[in-house]
Write a protein that holds these residues in place. Structure first.
Motif, PDB file in Angstrom:
ATOM      1  N   TYR A  49       0.826  -1.209   0.000  1.00 22.30           N
ATOM      2  CA  TYR A  49       0.000   0.000   0.000  1.00 22.30           C
ATOM      3  C   TYR A  49       0.861   1.260   0.000  1.00 22.30           C
ATOM      4  O   TYR A  49       0.613   2.204  -0.764  1.00 22.30           O
ATOM      5  CB  TYR A  49      -0.922   0.009   1.219  1.00 22.30           C
ATOM      6  CG  TYR A  49      -2.167  -0.807   1.064  1.00 22.30           C
ATOM      7  CD1 TYR A  49      -3.231  -0.355   0.284  1.00 22.30           C
ATOM      8  CD2 TYR A  49      -2.308  -2.039   1.698  1.00 22.30           C
ATOM      9  CE1 TYR A  49      -4.388  -1.098   0.137  1.00 22.30           C
ATOM     10  CE2 TYR A  49      -3.463  -2.797   1.560  1.00 22.30           C
ATOM     11  CZ  TYR A  49      -4.493  -2.322   0.781  1.00 22.30           C
ATOM     12  OH  TYR A  49      -5.639  -3.069   0.633  1.00 22.30           O
ATOM     13  N   LEU A  50       1.864   1.295   0.861  1.00 25.74           N
ATOM     14  CA  LEU A  50       2.700   2.490   0.981  1.00 25.74           C
ATOM     15  C   LEU A  50       3.495   2.757  -0.297  1.00 25.74           C
ATOM     16  O   LEU A  50       3.632   3.903  -0.731  1.00 25.74           O
ATOM     17  CB  LEU A  50       3.648   2.346   2.178  1.00 25.74           C
ATOM     18  CG  LEU A  50       2.968   2.249   3.554  1.00 25.74           C
ATOM     19  CD1 LEU A  50       4.017   2.094   4.654  1.00 25.74           C
ATOM     20  CD2 LEU A  50       2.103   3.468   3.816  1.00 25.74           C
ATOM     21  N   ILE A  51       3.998   1.702  -0.910  1.00 25.32           N
ATOM     22  CA  ILE A  51       4.748   1.856  -2.167  1.00 25.32           C
ATOM     23  C   ILE A  51       3.830   2.365  -3.273  1.00 25.32           C
ATOM     24  O   ILE A  51       4.222   3.221  -4.086  1.00 25.32           O
ATOM     25  CB  ILE A  51       5.401   0.511  -2.565  1.00 25.32           C
ATOM     26  CG1 ILE A  51       6.535   0.172  -1.587  1.00 25.32           C
ATOM     27  CG2 ILE A  51       5.931   0.578  -3.995  1.00 25.32           C
ATOM     28  CD1 ILE A  51       7.117  -1.211  -1.782  1.00 25.32           C
ATOM     29  N   PHE A  52       2.587   1.855  -3.301  1.00 28.88           N
ATOM     30  CA  PHE A  52       1.636   2.304  -4.315  1.00 28.88           C
ATOM     31  C   PHE A  52       1.373   3.802  -4.184  1.00 28.88           C
ATOM     32  O   PHE A  52       1.403   4.540  -5.176  1.00 28.88           O
ATOM     33  CB  PHE A  52       0.324   1.525  -4.191  1.00 28.88           C
ATOM     34  CG  PHE A  52      -0.787   2.072  -5.033  1.00 28.88           C
ATOM     35  CD1 PHE A  52      -0.823   1.833  -6.400  1.00 28.88           C
ATOM     36  CD2 PHE A  52      -1.803   2.842  -4.474  1.00 28.88           C
ATOM     37  CE1 PHE A  52      -1.842   2.347  -7.196  1.00 28.88           C
ATOM     38  CE2 PHE A  52      -2.824   3.363  -5.250  1.00 28.88           C
ATOM     39  CZ  PHE A  52      -2.840   3.110  -6.617  1.00 28.88           C
ATOM     40  N   PHE A  53       1.084   4.271  -2.962  1.00 27.81           N
ATOM     41  CA  PHE A  53       0.794   5.691  -2.774  1.00 27.81           C
ATOM     42  C   PHE A  53       2.014   6.550  -3.037  1.00 27.81           C
ATOM     43  O   PHE A  53       1.888   7.678  -3.522  1.00 27.81           O
ATOM     44  CB  PHE A  53       0.243   5.941  -1.364  1.00 27.81           C
ATOM     45  CG  PHE A  53      -1.222   5.656  -1.235  1.00 27.81           C
ATOM     46  CD1 PHE A  53      -2.158   6.630  -1.556  1.00 27.81           C
ATOM     47  CD2 PHE A  53      -1.681   4.410  -0.819  1.00 27.81           C
ATOM     48  CE1 PHE A  53      -3.520   6.386  -1.455  1.00 27.81           C
ATOM     49  CE2 PHE A  53      -3.039   4.150  -0.716  1.00 27.81           C
ATOM     50  CZ  PHE A  53      -3.961   5.135  -1.040  1.00 27.81           C
ATOM     51  N   ALA A  54       3.195   6.020  -2.742  1.00 27.09           N
ATOM     52  CA  ALA A  54       4.423   6.758  -3.055  1.00 27.09           C
ATOM     53  C   ALA A  54       4.605   6.854  -4.565  1.00 27.09           C
ATOM     54  O   ALA A  54       5.015   7.899  -5.089  1.00 27.09           O
ATOM     55  CB  ALA A  54       5.625   6.073  -2.412  1.00 27.09           C
ATOM     56  N   ALA A  55       4.275   5.779  -5.272  1.00 25.46           N
ATOM     57  CA  ALA A  55       4.449   5.751  -6.722  1.00 25.46           C
ATOM     58  C   ALA A  55       3.531   6.735  -7.435  1.00 25.46           C
ATOM     59  O   ALA A  55       3.887   7.293  -8.479  1.00 25.46           O
ATOM     60  CB  ALA A  55       4.219   4.337  -7.246  1.00 25.46           C
ATOM     61  N   ILE A  56       2.331   6.966  -6.875  1.00 24.12           N
ATOM     62  CA  ILE A  56       1.394   7.898  -7.521  1.00 24.12           C
ATOM     63  C   ILE A  56       1.510   9.307  -6.946  1.00 24.12           C
ATOM     64  O   ILE A  56       0.702  10.182  -7.260  1.00 24.12           O
ATOM     65  CB  ILE A  56      -0.064   7.396  -7.395  1.00 24.12           C
ATOM     66  CG1 ILE A  56      -0.504   7.359  -5.927  1.00 24.12           C
ATOM     67  CG2 ILE A  56      -0.230   6.038  -8.057  1.00 24.12           C
ATOM     68  CD1 ILE A  56      -1.969   6.997  -5.741  1.00 24.12           C
ATOM     69  N   GLY A  57       2.506   9.497  -6.096  1.00 27.60           N
ATOM     70  CA  GLY A  57       2.757  10.829  -5.551  1.00 27.60           C
ATOM     71  C   GLY A  57       1.766  11.283  -4.499  1.00 27.60           C
ATOM     72  O   GLY A  57       1.619  12.491  -4.259  1.00 27.60           O
ATOM     73  N   LYS A  58       1.090  10.332  -3.833  1.00 27.67           N
ATOM     74  CA  LYS A  58       0.089  10.699  -2.825  1.00 27.67           C
ATOM     75  C   LYS A  58       0.550  10.379  -1.395  1.00 27.67           C
ATOM     76  O   LYS A  58      -0.240  10.492  -0.458  1.00 27.67           O
ATOM     77  CB  LYS A  58      -1.218   9.944  -3.102  1.00 27.67           C
ATOM     78  CG  LYS A  58      -1.883  10.319  -4.419  1.00 27.67           C
ATOM     79  CD  LYS A  58      -2.396  11.751  -4.398  1.00 27.67           C
ATOM     80  CE  LYS A  58      -3.102  12.126  -5.700  1.00 27.67           C
ATOM     81  NZ  LYS A  58      -4.333  11.378  -5.912  1.00 27.67           N
ATOM     82  N   SER A 185      -3.909   5.190   5.069  1.00 28.72           N
ATOM     83  CA  SER A 185      -3.907   4.965   6.513  1.00 28.72           C
ATOM     84  C   SER A 185      -3.865   3.473   6.821  1.00 28.72           C
ATOM     85  O   SER A 185      -3.138   3.022   7.718  1.00 28.72           O
ATOM     86  CB  SER A 185      -5.162   5.592   7.133  1.00 28.72           C
ATOM     87  OG  SER A 185      -5.317   5.226   8.484  1.00 28.72           O
ATOM     88  N   LEU A 186      -4.625   2.680   6.057  1.00 31.78           N
ATOM     89  CA  LEU A 186      -4.633   1.234   6.238  1.00 31.78           C
ATOM     90  C   LEU A 186      -3.240   0.661   6.012  1.00 31.78           C
ATOM     91  O   LEU A 186      -2.785  -0.220   6.756  1.00 31.78           O
ATOM     92  CB  LEU A 186      -5.629   0.601   5.262  1.00 31.78           C
ATOM     93  CG  LEU A 186      -5.689  -0.926   5.236  1.00 31.78           C
ATOM     94  CD1 LEU A 186      -6.218  -1.458   6.562  1.00 31.78           C
ATOM     95  CD2 LEU A 186      -6.571  -1.398   4.086  1.00 31.78           C
ATOM     96  N   GLY A 187      -2.546   1.168   4.988  1.00 28.47           N
ATOM     97  CA  GLY A 187      -1.195   0.706   4.712  1.00 28.47           C
ATOM     98  C   GLY A 187      -0.259   0.955   5.886  1.00 28.47           C
ATOM     99  O   GLY A 187       0.539   0.088   6.268  1.00 28.47           O
ATOM    100  N   TRP A 188      -0.344   2.152   6.469  1.00 28.85           N
ATOM    101  CA  TRP A 188       0.484   2.468   7.625  1.00 28.85           C
ATOM    102  C   TRP A 188       0.121   1.578   8.812  1.00 28.85           C
ATOM    103  O   TRP A 188       1.005   1.107   9.551  1.00 28.85           O
ATOM    104  CB  TRP A 188       0.339   3.935   8.018  1.00 28.85           C
ATOM    105  CG  TRP A 188       1.307   4.845   7.338  1.00 28.85           C
ATOM    106  CD1 TRP A 188       1.027   5.861   6.463  1.00 28.85           C
ATOM    107  CD2 TRP A 188       2.735   4.834   7.479  1.00 28.85           C
ATOM    108  NE1 TRP A 188       2.183   6.483   6.048  1.00 28.85           N
ATOM    109  CE2 TRP A 188       3.248   5.873   6.656  1.00 28.85           C
ATOM    110  CE3 TRP A 188       3.632   4.054   8.206  1.00 28.85           C
ATOM    111  CZ2 TRP A 188       4.613   6.139   6.556  1.00 28.85           C
ATOM    112  CZ3 TRP A 188       4.997   4.310   8.104  1.00 28.85           C
ATOM    113  CH2 TRP A 188       5.480   5.347   7.286  1.00 28.85           C
ATOM    114  N   GLN A 189      -1.164   1.348   9.022  1.00 33.34           N
ATOM    115  CA  GLN A 189      -1.582   0.513  10.149  1.00 33.34           C
ATOM    116  C   GLN A 189      -1.031  -0.911  10.006  1.00 33.34           C
ATOM    117  O   GLN A 189      -0.528  -1.490  10.967  1.00 33.34           O
ATOM    118  CB  GLN A 189      -3.108   0.482  10.225  1.00 33.34           C
ATOM    119  CG  GLN A 189      -3.738   1.793  10.639  1.00 33.34           C
ATOM    120  CD  GLN A 189      -5.241   1.782  10.492  1.00 33.34           C
ATOM    121  OE1 GLN A 189      -5.893   0.779  10.759  1.00 33.34           O
ATOM    122  NE2 GLN A 189      -5.806   2.893  10.028  1.00 33.34           N
TER     123      GLN A 189
END
Length: 313
Positions: A49-58, A185-189
């Protein structure tokens, strides 16, 4: 395939796959301690999850307040609930664990009423509570003799605590919100829970070198992370966006049945009339509790007369 059919396909995927994860967990923990298995699963799932959001710049760095919320939810939902559920499956059937996990809405109702929630108990929800716990009682009646086995009792206690902590986390999530995207948030949790479970496993001697983990465990982990977390969560989101919430939520009533059936045919777990009837009664109770809550939030008054006549009071 017609686009109009995709939400229903997503719902079927969610209903079936999340039911199979109970059996996959049972397979996966054969070669490692359940807490260490859960640690790896949460770390990998959270990282995806975290890598995905980092990849899309979010990806954004959480604030101090958000960190507190993320840590608390990681402890409740993933360290306690998921970790203890996975541990409990070591000692009880995956189907039984899935049924116990499905009763968390009953705990949510009790917690909400105890804290003076505006969602007052109505007849529908009250009947659901009675039915839900009656269904569990029917299932447990068959296992009265098994409670003399400390391992079985330990597995039941772990599963009940897991269902309760998931309910507590659900209540907190419902009544509190933070500025982060809920899936970020779910990814961080998940990632934080994986880190904490890894520390617990290492500190208590439950961890093992990655190269010694059996192939069967890695296969189960690959399935749990890929299908149980990433693909099915995406399907669940899609079904919520394109189907009525009442329809999209039926996955919760199908999951335990899938787990019971697969546990029987894939793991050789015994089933009986007590288990099947108890499961159906429990799921019916959970359905009535959820329906009662929805009617209360919609401002509908439910009375015995309205139930018998089939209309609002």
């Amino acid at each position: 395939m017609k686009k109009s059919a995709l939400p229903y396909l997503a719902l079927v995927l969610t209903s079936v796959v999340w039911g199979t994860t109970w059996v996959a967990s049972k397979f996966g923990i054969q070669g490692v301690h359940p807490l260490f298995f859960s640690a790896i699963r949460q770390l990998l799932g959270g990282l995806c999850y975290l890598i995905f959001f980092a990849a899309i710049g979010k990806a954004v760095w959480p604030s101090r307040k958000e960190w507190g919320y993320l840590i608390m939810m990681a402890l409740l939902l993933f360290v306690s609930s998921n970790g203890l559920t996975t541990w409990g499956i070591k000692y009880i059937n995956s189907g039984l664990a899935a049924i116990i996990g499905a009763i968390f809405p009953l705990f949510v109702a009790i917690i909400d009423w105890a804290r003076g929630s505006s969602d007052k108990p109505n007849i529908l929800a009250s009947i659901g509570l009675v039915l839900g716990f009656a269904g569990v009682a029917v299932i447990f009646y068959e296992h009265i003799a098994d409670f003399s086995n400390s391992d079985f009792s330990f597995g039941i206690i772990l599963s009940l605590i897991a269902a309760f902590t998931w309910a507590v986390g659900t209540v907190i999530t419902t009544n509190n919100s933070i500025g982060l995207n809920r899936y970020y948030s779910l990814g961080w949790q998940m990632f934080l829970a994986g880190f904490m479970l890894t520390c617990i496993s290492a500190g208590s001697g439950l961890a093992m070198p990655l190269q010694e983990i059996p192939a069967q465990t890695w296969y189960a982990l690959a399935y749990m992370v890929t299908f149980g977390s990433i693909i099915t969560f995406g399907a669940f989101i899609y079904s919520l966006q394109h189907l009525p919430t009442t329809l999209a939520s039926i996955y919760a009533y199908i999951n335990p049945m899938v787990a019971v059936v697969l546990g029987h045919f894939m793991l050789g777990e015994a089933w009986s009339l007590f288990l099947l009837v108890g499961a159906l009664v429990t799921v019916a109770g959970v359905f009535l509790v959820n329906t009662g809550f929805k009617k209360a939030r919609a401002g509908e008054t439910v009375t015995w007369r309205s139930l018998l006549l089939g209309r609002r009071a």
